[in-house]
Structure formats: structure tokens, C-alpha cells
Write a protein that holds these residues in place. Structure first.
Motif, mmCIF file in Angstrom:
data_model
loop_
_atom_site.group_PDB
_atom_site.id
_atom_site.type_symbol
_atom_site.label_atom_id
_atom_site.label_comp_id
_atom_site.label_asym_id
_atom_site.label_seq_id
_atom_site.Cartn_x
_atom_site.Cartn_y
_atom_site.Cartn_z
ATOM 1 N N ASN A 161 0.820 -1.206 0.000
ATOM 2 C CA ASN A 161 0.000 0.000 0.000
ATOM 3 C C ASN A 161 0.858 1.262 0.000
ATOM 4 N N ALA A 162 2.172 1.072 -0.096
ATOM 5 C CA ALA A 162 3.114 2.186 -0.194
ATOM 6 C C ALA A 162 4.315 1.747 -1.019
ATOM 7 N N ILE A 163 5.062 2.733 -1.524
ATOM 8 C CA ILE A 163 6.225 2.456 -2.372
ATOM 9 C C ILE A 163 7.383 3.314 -1.890
ATOM 10 N N GLY A 164 8.576 2.738 -1.896
ATOM 11 C CA GLY A 164 9.782 3.479 -1.582
ATOM 12 C C GLY A 164 10.719 3.477 -2.763
ATOM 13 N N THR A 165 10.945 4.643 -3.343
ATOM 14 C CA THR A 165 11.852 4.754 -4.483
ATOM 15 C C THR A 165 12.190 6.229 -4.670
ATOM 16 N N ALA A 166 12.901 6.563 -5.732
ATOM 17 C CA ALA A 166 13.256 7.964 -5.981
ATOM 18 C C ALA A 166 12.029 8.754 -6.415
ATOM 19 N N MET A 167 12.073 10.049 -6.163
ATOM 20 C CA MET A 167 10.966 10.928 -6.528
ATOM 21 C C MET A 167 10.605 10.808 -8.003
ATOM 22 N N LYS A 168 11.596 10.613 -8.863
ATOM 23 C CA LYS A 168 11.348 10.553 -10.299
ATOM 24 C C LYS A 168 10.401 9.429 -10.687
ATOM 25 N N ASP A 169 10.351 8.360 -9.874
ATOM 26 C CA ASP A 169 9.498 7.204 -10.179
ATOM 27 C C ASP A 169 8.101 7.337 -9.592
ATOM 28 N N LEU A 170 7.869 8.373 -8.790
ATOM 29 C CA LEU A 170 6.618 8.473 -8.042
ATOM 30 C C LEU A 170 5.658 9.505 -8.611
ATOM 31 N N THR A 171 5.924 10.012 -9.804
ATOM 32 C CA THR A 171 4.998 10.951 -10.414
ATOM 33 C C THR A 171 3.682 10.244 -10.726
ATOM 34 N N ASN A 172 2.606 11.014 -10.805
ATOM 35 C CA ASN A 172 1.302 10.429 -11.127
ATOM 36 C C ASN A 172 1.332 9.700 -12.462
ATOM 37 N N GLU A 173 2.096 10.240 -13.406
ATOM 38 C CA GLU A 173 2.186 9.608 -14.724
ATOM 39 C C GLU A 173 2.826 8.226 -14.630
ATOM 40 N N SER A 174 3.905 8.105 -13.841
ATOM 41 C CA SER A 174 4.584 6.819 -13.700
ATOM 42 C C SER A 174 3.713 5.802 -12.990
ATOM 43 N N ILE A 175 3.025 6.236 -11.960
ATOM 44 C CA ILE A 175 2.167 5.315 -11.202
ATOM 45 C C ILE A 175 1.048 4.774 -12.075
ATOM 46 N N ARG A 176 0.478 5.624 -12.926
ATOM 47 C CA ARG A 176 -0.595 5.160 -13.809
ATOM 48 C C ARG A 176 -0.049 4.299 -14.951
ATOM 49 N N GLU A 177 1.015 4.786 -15.617
ATOM 50 C CA GLU A 177 1.525 4.110 -16.811
ATOM 51 C C GLU A 177 2.218 2.795 -16.482
ATOM 52 N N PHE A 178 3.106 2.815 -15.487
ATOM 53 C CA PHE A 178 3.917 1.633 -15.201
ATOM 54 C C PHE A 178 3.392 0.818 -14.020
ATOM 55 N N GLY A 179 2.607 1.463 -13.163
ATOM 56 C CA GLY A 179 2.068 0.759 -12.004
ATOM 57 C C GLY A 179 0.630 0.324 -12.145
ATOM 58 N N GLY A 180 -0.108 0.935 -13.081
ATOM 59 C CA GLY A 180 -1.497 0.547 -13.297
ATOM 60 C C GLY A 180 -2.443 0.995 -12.202
ATOM 61 N N TRP A 181 -2.021 1.944 -11.365
ATOM 62 C CA TRP A 181 -2.860 2.393 -10.247
ATOM 63 C C TRP A 181 -3.626 3.650 -10.651
ATOM 64 N N GLU A 182 -4.968 3.621 -10.472
ATOM 65 C CA GLU A 182 -5.813 4.751 -10.847
ATOM 66 C C GLU A 182 -6.526 5.355 -9.647
ATOM 67 N N GLY A 183 -6.318 4.801 -8.454
ATOM 68 C CA GLY A 183 -7.031 5.267 -7.272
ATOM 69 C C GLY A 183 -6.364 6.443 -6.590
ATOM 70 N N GLU A 184 -6.797 6.743 -5.348
ATOM 71 C CA GLU A 184 -6.205 7.830 -4.580
ATOM 72 C C GLU A 184 -4.730 7.551 -4.317
ATOM 73 N N TYR A 185 -3.962 8.633 -4.238
ATOM 74 C CA TYR A 185 -2.511 8.470 -4.193
ATOM 75 C C TYR A 185 -1.888 9.719 -3.597
ATOM 76 N N GLU A 186 -0.913 9.532 -2.721
ATOM 77 C CA GLU A 186 -0.230 10.671 -2.108
ATOM 78 C C GLU A 186 1.272 10.432 -2.101
ATOM 79 N N VAL A 187 2.029 11.514 -2.305
ATOM 80 C CA VAL A 187 3.486 11.448 -2.336
ATOM 81 C C VAL A 187 4.027 12.216 -1.133
ATOM 82 N N GLY A 188 4.985 11.606 -0.439
ATOM 83 C CA GLY A 188 5.565 12.235 0.737
ATOM 84 C C GLY A 188 6.407 13.452 0.400
ATOM 85 N N THR A 189 6.772 14.182 1.438
ATOM 86 C CA THR A 189 7.557 15.407 1.269
ATOM 87 C C THR A 189 8.994 15.258 1.749
ATOM 88 N N HIS A 190 9.311 14.142 2.424
ATOM 89 C CA HIS A 190 10.658 13.963 2.966
ATOM 90 C C HIS A 190 11.530 13.182 1.984
#
Length: 464
Positions: free
Chosen positions: A330-359
């Protein structure tokens, strides 16, 4: 090979050559003033021969250990009490397990050395301060005399083999902004792709199309490079001490060029799990599961932050991104570049609610790399990247590529190399704007370090 332990800022002559103490020591007693206009920056470096990469690595990491010690507050007086600066014996061998502690115990950290030897001559300025990866780090190094006539690459060199083959083999990883195939145009784009094309343009007299883009994943990228399946890895790979010196899983080290993108470990996920991971408070989400890609630097850092029951190791980054959609995490740990909404939809297939941390929990200097067996090719890749930095510093755009210096060091085939590079892809600012700005606005370490200069001494990861 060189390690840069000190930056000198030239006004007219090196700053130490013209500091007031020098003419006074030669008997001058009259009025004296030093100008304030900085004309160049001069990286004063230790130099080793090219024929022994292990020795070069040894010298380089000793120097970096002194800077690391200053960053961590480890001094000559306290080094024997710290739990840091230990090696596991796999990098330089068990007989050198205490090499960094011994170095600091003899001379102190970088700050202590500077204070002892240089501060009275010329107070320490920003360029010679430690950068923790928070402020601008993009900076070219001086070309020197590019008109010096050198010999053409040997027949058995990597450059000659690539030219004979007719294509550069360049390793990339599909991701938005870095290496993305546009099905509409039928073309690849991204910062990794641009640097592959820049290297090809340098080798093939401006023809940046002479490159095969080969997809490689985190689990097999270093084997692909060692086994000559690719000539260079432009795909995002963190430059670390172990990868630089000796990577046990591969049986060798590699040569890293200049860093083209700075990032760091970040957590994201389905609310509220993304926030729980970001704040490192798994107690608030007892069923937290964080997917992390195997073969990345994120694994060790995530285990430092979370106990085993919260971490799920996946075979590569796309598999980690897909963990949200398939329910593995239910969470992912990786570089910021991989956590954009575009990457999550295109490569992760996730279309639901989603939040990115600030730290950001690590420094990840993503850096092209090559094998250690050909320092000439390593140098070409290094200076191709530096040329894109230089062009931005000098305000030279893609349309003004003829303003770049010519090069005689590598023979006739490379005379216009720097011009071909900028003509093909533009300067670093243009490359970033074209590929990344809409996904990750340029800031922090990815900015140009120009006047007024900020800290430039940066220690790549690996020292513990």
C-alpha cells in the motif's frame, strides 16, 4: 583520474598566488588590494595514472572520507569513538577495513585540514564548503587547452570498436522524463535518451541517430555493462563507493561520469499509508507494506528506517510500482522521479487515490557509467556531460552550438565533438526543460552552481 578536494577562484592569477600574504612574504610593504570579480573557477585536484583504476579509486575515496567526516562531525579527536567510517572488507579488502578511520586519525577531517593549512591565507569560501545535496551542484570543469594535438584512439579501443560497429549501445530504463517511447511519434525521448544521443553525436561526427537504446533493469544492469551488452549505462543508477570500486555480485567496479540528475528516496502510497511511510510512523498504520525494488540503493535505506515486516522486496522498479494495483503493498519506496502520477498510472497501473511524501531520506546522484577497462572512453563520456553543463554556464544554446570550443586531443574525427553534442541535444538547461520540467520542476542540486557560488564538495553515497 582525478579527485577534486579544493576549488580555487581565479581573479587574475590563482587566489593563493595573489593573496596578500604572498607579496608580503616577499618583502612588499606598500598598499595592496585584491579584486572581487571572479573570472574562473579552478578545481585543484589530486591526480593518478590511468593504468590502475583500483589505486585511483583508493585515493579518491580517502579524499571523500575526509569530506564525509566533516559532514558527519567526525574529527581527529573523535574518530576512534565513532561507529561510522567502517568498511565491510569487500570493497578494498579486509586489510583496509579501517582505512578511513586511520586517514582521519592522522590528518583530521577536511574542515580541520583547511583550517590548519589554508584559512590564514585565504578564508574558506562557499565552493569549498560541503554540499549535502540540498543546493545547486551542476557545474562544468575546465576543458584546459583543447587545441593540444593528440593521437587518434587505438584500434582496440572502445571508441574504435563502436565506430566500426556503426552504433553506440546505450542502456536505458523506461520512465517518464528519462526514457519514454512515444507511441504517437514513434520516437524515444527523455534525459537518458538525450545523453545517449549526445555520446553518439560525439563519436559519429554529429549523427546522434547512431545509437541502439537497450532497456535494462535494476537487477541485471551491471551485468549487462560488464558483459558488453551495452557500452554505457545512461539509465538512472546511483553512483556509490561499492559500485565504483568493487561490486561483489558482478566481480568488478565501474567508472562513473558526472551526475546528470540528483534525487533521493521518497515514500508514496494509498492514503493514509503514503503519509505513514513518509513520516516513518508505521505504528499509525500497522498493516503498512512498502514495496521496494531489488538491486537498488533504496533497499538498505528502507530497512534502516523500517523493520522487516513492513518491507516487500520486488524484482525491479516497475514491479514495485505495480504493487499498489495488485495488492502486494500500500506504499512504495523509491526515488521521486518514479513516483509521479504519470509513472504510477503508466507503469504501475494504479488509478485510485494516491499521495506522495515530502521527505527525502537519501542522496541519489544518478550518474552514467562505463566499464573500467578503457579510460579513454570513460573520459569521452565524462566530458560530453561536462560540455552540456559548460554550454548552459556560457549561455550557449542548441542554436548556437558553433560557439563551443573545438577539440584536437582525440584526432581529426573528434575535432568538432563538443559542437556536435550541443547541436544534437542542447545545453543541460535545455535538456532538463525539454524532458523533466513538467514532471519534476528543476530545483536544488539540479540547478546550475554559478556566481554567487554555493557549496560544491559533494560526497557520493557508500561511506557508512
Amino acid at each position: 583520474m582525478q579527485c577534486t578536494p579544493f576549488f580555487q577562484m581565479d581573479i587574475v592569477g590563482g587566489e593563493f598566488d595573489i593573496s596578500e600574504s604572498v607579496p608580503r612574504s616577499h618583502g612588499y610593504t606598500g598598499e595592496y588590494a585584491v579584486g572581487e570579480t571572479v573570472l574562473t573557477t579552478e578545481p585543484i585536484a589530486l591526480v593518478t595514472r590511468e593504468d590502475d583504476p583500483s589505486w585511483s579509486d583508493f585515493v579518491n575515496w580517502v579524499m571523500l572520507s575526509l569530506m564525509y567526516s566533516e559532514n558527519k562531525g567526525i574529527t581527529q579527536a573523535t574518530v576512534h569513538t565513532t561507529n561510522l567510517l567502517n568498511t565491510d572488507g569487500e570493497v578494498f579488502g579486509p586489510e583496509y577495513a579501517s582505512m578511513f578511520k586511520k586517514a582521519v586519525s592522522v590528518v583530521g577531517n577536511y574542515g580541520e585540514m583547511y583550517s590548519r593549512h589554508l584559512e590564514s591565507l585565504w578564508p574558506r569560501h562557499a565552493l569549498n564548503e560541503i554540499n549535502k545535496g540540498e543546493t545547486a551542484l551542476i557545474m562544468s570543469l575546465p576543458f584546459g587547452n583543447t587545441r593540444t594535438v593528440g593521437e587518434s584512439p587505438p584500434e582496440d579501443s572502445t571508441l574504435t570498436l563502436i565506430r566500426r560497429r556503426g552504433k553506440l549501445r546505450c542502456g536505458v530504463r523506461p520512465q517518464f522524463g528519462f526514457a519514454h517511447f512515444n507511441s504517437t511519434t514513434g520516437q524515444w525521448d527523455g534525459i537518458e535518451v538525450d545523453y545517449c544521443r549526445a555520446i553518439a553525436a560525439a563519436i559519429f561526427n554529429g549523427d546522434y541517430t547512431k545509437v541502439d537504446l537497450i532497456e535494462v533493469w535494476s537487477s541485471d544492469r551491471f551485468h549487462a555493462l560488464k558483459n558488453s551488452e551495452v557500452d554505457v549505462l545512461c539509465r538512472t543508477s546511483t553512483a556509490t563507493m561499492q559500485r565504483d570500486v568493487y561490486l561483489p555480485s558482478v566481480g568488478s567496479g565501474f567508472t562513473f561520469a558526472l551526475t546528470t540528475f540528483f534525487d533521493g528516496l521518497t515514500f508514496a502510497g494509498i492514503p493514509p499509508y503514503g503519509s505513514c511511510a513518509d513520516s516513518v510512523q508505521p505504528g499509525e498504520c500497522p498493516d503498512l507494506k512498502i514495496c521496494v525494488a531489488n538491486g537498488t540503493t533504496y533497499v538498505d535505506r528502507t530497512y534502516q528506517l523500517f523493520s522487516d515486516e513492513f518491507v516487500v522486496i520486488k524484482r525491479n522498479i516497475p514491479a514495485a510500482l505495480q504493487g499498489l494495483a495488485n495488492g502486494d503493498c500500500n506504499a512504495i519506496g523509491t526515488a521521486m522521479k518514479d513516483l509521479t502520477n504519470e509513472s504510477i498510472r503508466e507503469f504501475g497501473g494504479w488509478e485510485g487515490e494516491y499521495e506522495v511524501g515530502t521527505h527525502i531520506y537519501s542522496n541519489e546522484p544518478f550518474t552514467p557509467l562505463v566499464r573500467q577497462d578503457d579510460p579513454l572512453f570513460a573520459s569521452l563520456v565524462y566530458w560530453v556531460i561536462s560540455a552540456t553543463f559548460y554550454a548552459e554556464e556560457q549561455g550557449i544554446t542548441q542554436a548556437q552550438s558553433n560557439k563551443m570550443p573545438v577539440l584536437s586531443l582525440l584526432g581529426d574525427n573528434y575535432f568538432l565533438m563538443f559542437r556536435h553534442v550541443i547541436e544534437a541535444v542542447g545545453n543541460y538547461g535545455e535538456i532538463y526543460e525539454r524532458n523533466l520540467e513538467r514532471f519534476i520542476p528543476r530545483s536544488g542540486a539540479n540547478e546550475l552552481n554559478s556566481a554567487p557560488y554555493g557549496p560544491q564538495l559533494f560526497v557520493r553515497p557508500g561511506l557508512k
